[in-house]
Design an enzyme around this catalytic site. Structure first.
Site, mmCIF file in Angstrom:
data_model
loop_
_atom_site.group_PDB
_atom_site.id
_atom_site.type_symbol
_atom_site.label_atom_id
_atom_site.label_comp_id
_atom_site.label_asym_id
_atom_site.label_seq_id
_atom_site.Cartn_x
_atom_site.Cartn_y
_atom_site.Cartn_z
ATOM 1 C CD GLU A 56 -3.272 0.586 2.124
ATOM 2 O OE1 GLU A 56 -4.030 0.002 1.542
ATOM 3 O OE2 GLU A 56 -3.002 1.141 3.239
ATOM 4 C CE LYS A 58 -1.376 2.915 5.599
ATOM 5 N NZ LYS A 58 -2.476 2.356 6.703
ATOM 6 C CE LYS A 118 -7.916 -0.042 2.230
ATOM 7 N NZ LYS A 118 -6.349 -0.100 2.809
ATOM 8 C CD GLU A 167 -11.652 -3.263 4.718
ATOM 9 O OE1 GLU A 167 -10.577 -2.983 3.973
ATOM 10 O OE2 GLU A 167 -12.287 -2.330 5.630
ATOM 11 C CG ASN A 188 -9.428 -3.688 8.180
ATOM 12 O OD1 ASN A 188 -8.394 -3.643 8.969
ATOM 13 N ND2 ASN A 188 -9.622 -2.555 7.688
ATOM 14 C CD GLU A 218 -8.574 -5.447 3.735
ATOM 15 O OE1 GLU A 218 -8.733 -4.390 4.210
ATOM 16 O OE2 GLU A 218 -9.551 -6.135 3.075
ATOM 17 C CB SER A 219 -5.016 -3.682 9.262
ATOM 18 O OG SER A 219 -5.892 -2.832 8.422
#
Length: 558
Positions: A56, A58, A118, A167, A188, A218-219
């Protein structure tokens, strides 16, 4: 109002502002004129061997504030590609994440791997816009979308050639994603309502996502050990942002994460769990189904356009619905004629209203119109020179570009060289492989290393079903003692076959015709496979193809 509610509200305000600059009609026309690779390249990338990484880009986040002050986004993206990322996620939300649509445009032009946009998708306009910006996939967050919105956006994204990362954060949301036909389900570990973190969330929900869907954690993945843990619990991919953005050398950290997860063993197998139980639990529907049975994409499209004649009902079609219909036609034409089409897209699908259908032995462009009209779940190309239905790779690839991209293409092989099969997969000509010879376990193991997570169908003659017990493929096909001859066999033997196959989905071939397929539908199998039964004078007869598929949909599984 939670943080997520605020982000969704601000996204709606951005859409209103964007509509002033570029109206919906103009955005739809721009979308239709945009060239992208067919075959859902985002999904293809995530099906590569081992754990895939979505890296990602960001600059900031609501929970961490400014993450990168020296934000050379294009250099970062290229480092991700050099480090082996399967895809790149680009934040375009401008207020809380300091993202920009321009970042996506420039990164998409500067790298060759697929791009996930995203953002907080709350309006169909954003899906058209995402394709225009150059994305290969969009994010759909269950907790800010209703079932009707999810179904609409999934159908529209398919028409635009975009994948959707759907998600979820809890079991109910996972159930919704699966029930509505998401092909890529992300869990997530961060709760977007309050941005709290629970790194065990993905592991706890992995078992609720059927083996035919791609699963993304995710995360919370910060180290190579975290990546290895995600691989061990069965994730197909991880989405990593903050750790890579804070790393002095993001490409090197990415390589370390991938090295920690090296394992060529495919994880996406329908035999890992009882798929019927997962689907029953998630849909509250007592009708048994295999986990490989995906919501009929035709139904998603019907629901999303609110056809008043459908079971779902809803308002009459609007002017936007008409535009969407026209765009869907134009986009399907564009995408199916893209010679750069890659493998990927729907790995397998099942019509919720009956059996799946495979029309095998496609050889001519004249065969294509009825296939695109009736849209069977699968079509088969036979790569076996002694067969009268044999095609070479060049011909099959040309036919693939003409066939609706939502139809899964299967390559049928008999004791072929593994390199030959791998070439067909890598070229995007086939998305599944069917083995119809004397392939043994060692051969299949070597093949898996060459074709990654591409699903395999192993065929067995009815007189050799004992070998099923040693088979580890995602699907099994049962044929007569003389495959390809059109001869049938005593279907009462299928009771024993179903016992041997346990939860593995079964294709049935041999002696099927429009007149006999309804009887076959009562056997409780996954799919029917027909070749000679829909031919006249040795070539596919569109009237018989249409009659066969109509017979399945009217009588199969009812």
């Amino acid at each position: 109002m939670t943080i997520l509610d605020t982000l969704a509200c601000e996204a709606r305000e951005r859409v209103e502002a964007d509509l002033v600059q570029v109206g919906l009609d103009e955005m739809i026309h721009r979308c239709a004129d945009t060239q992208i690779r067919a075959g859902f390249p985002f999904e293809q990338a995530l099906r590569s061997p081992g754990l895939s990484v979505i890296a990602e880009v960001k600059k900031a986040s609501p929970s961490k504030g400014l993450i990168s002050s020296d934000f050379d986004y294009l250099r970062i993206a290229r480092a991700y590609e050099d480090g082996g990322a399967a895809a790149i996620s680009v934040l375009t939300e401008p207020k809380r994440f300091l993202g920009s649509d321009q970042y996506l445009v420039e990164i998409g032009s500067g790298v060759s791997i697929p791009i996930l946009r995203k953002d907080f998708t709350v309006d169909a306009y954003q899906i058209y816009q995402s394709r225009v910006l150059g994305a290969s996939a969009v994010l759909l967050i269950c907790s800010i979308l209703s079932d009707d919105q999810l179904a609409e956006f999934l159908g529209l994204a398919d028409a635009c050639g975009l994948s959707c990362l759907v998600e979820a954060h809890d079991g109910d949301e996972v159930d919704r994603a699966v029930r509505l036909g998401a092909r890529v389900v992300g869990v997530n570990n961060r709760n977007l309502h309050d941005f709290s973190m629970n790194t065990a969330n993905s592991a706890g929900l992995r078992g609720f996502v059927p083996g035919d869907r791609l699963f993304v954690s995710e995360s919370g993945v910060m180290t190579p050990a975290d990546a290895a843990q995600a691989a061990a619990m069965g994730a197909d991919a991880i989405l990593v942002g903050e750790a890579l953005m804070r790393a002095a050398d993001p490409g090197e950290l990415l390589r370390q994460m991938m090295a920690a997860t090296q394992d060529p063993t495919p994880r996406s197998s329908c035999r890992r769990q009882d798929p019927r139980k997962v689907t029953e639990d998630s849909t509250q529907d007592p009708t048994p189904r295999s986990s490989c049975r995906r919501q009929d994409p035709r139904k998603v499209t019907e629901d999303s356009t609110h056809d008043p004649t459908s079971a779902a009902g809803g308002p009459a079609p609007t002017a936007q619905d008409d535009l969407t219909h026209d765009l869907t036609h134009d986009l399907t034409h564009d995408l199916t004629h893209d010679p750069t089409s890659a493998a990927g897209g729907p790995a397998w699908r099942q019509d919720d209203r009956g059996l799946a259908v495979k029309i095998c032995g496609i050889t001519r462009e004249a065969d294509v119109p009825v296939l695109n009209e009736m849209r069977p779940e699968y079509v088969g190309f036979i790569f076996y020179p002694p067969s009268r239905r044999n095609v070479d790779l060049e011909t099959a690839h040309r036919l693939r570009t003409l066939i609706d991209p939502r139809i899964v293409t299967v390559g049928v092989y008999i004791d072929a060289e593994i390199a030959e099969i791998a070439q067909a997969v890598e070229s995007g000509t086939v998305s599944m492989v069917q083995l119809h010879g004397h392939e043994h376990a060692a051969y299949r193991s070597a093949l898996r290393k060459a074709i990654g997570k591409t699903p395999i169908i192993q065929a067995f003659a009815i007189n050799n079903t004992a070998a099923i017990q040693d088979c580890d493929t995602e699907f099994i096909l049962i044929d007569s003692d003389m495959p390809g001859s059109g001869q049938g066999f005593d279907w009462t033997h299928m009771t024993q076959v179903r016992t041997l196959c346990e939860d593995t989905p079964i294709f049935l071939a041999g002696g099927l015709t429009p007149a006999t397929v309804r009887e076959a539908a009562r056997l409780g199998l996954y799919a029917v496979d027909v070749a000679s039964g829909v031919e006249t004078d040795g070539v596919k007869d569109p009237h018989k193809v249409r009659a066969f598929i109509e017979a399945v949909r009217k009588g199969g599984g009812q």
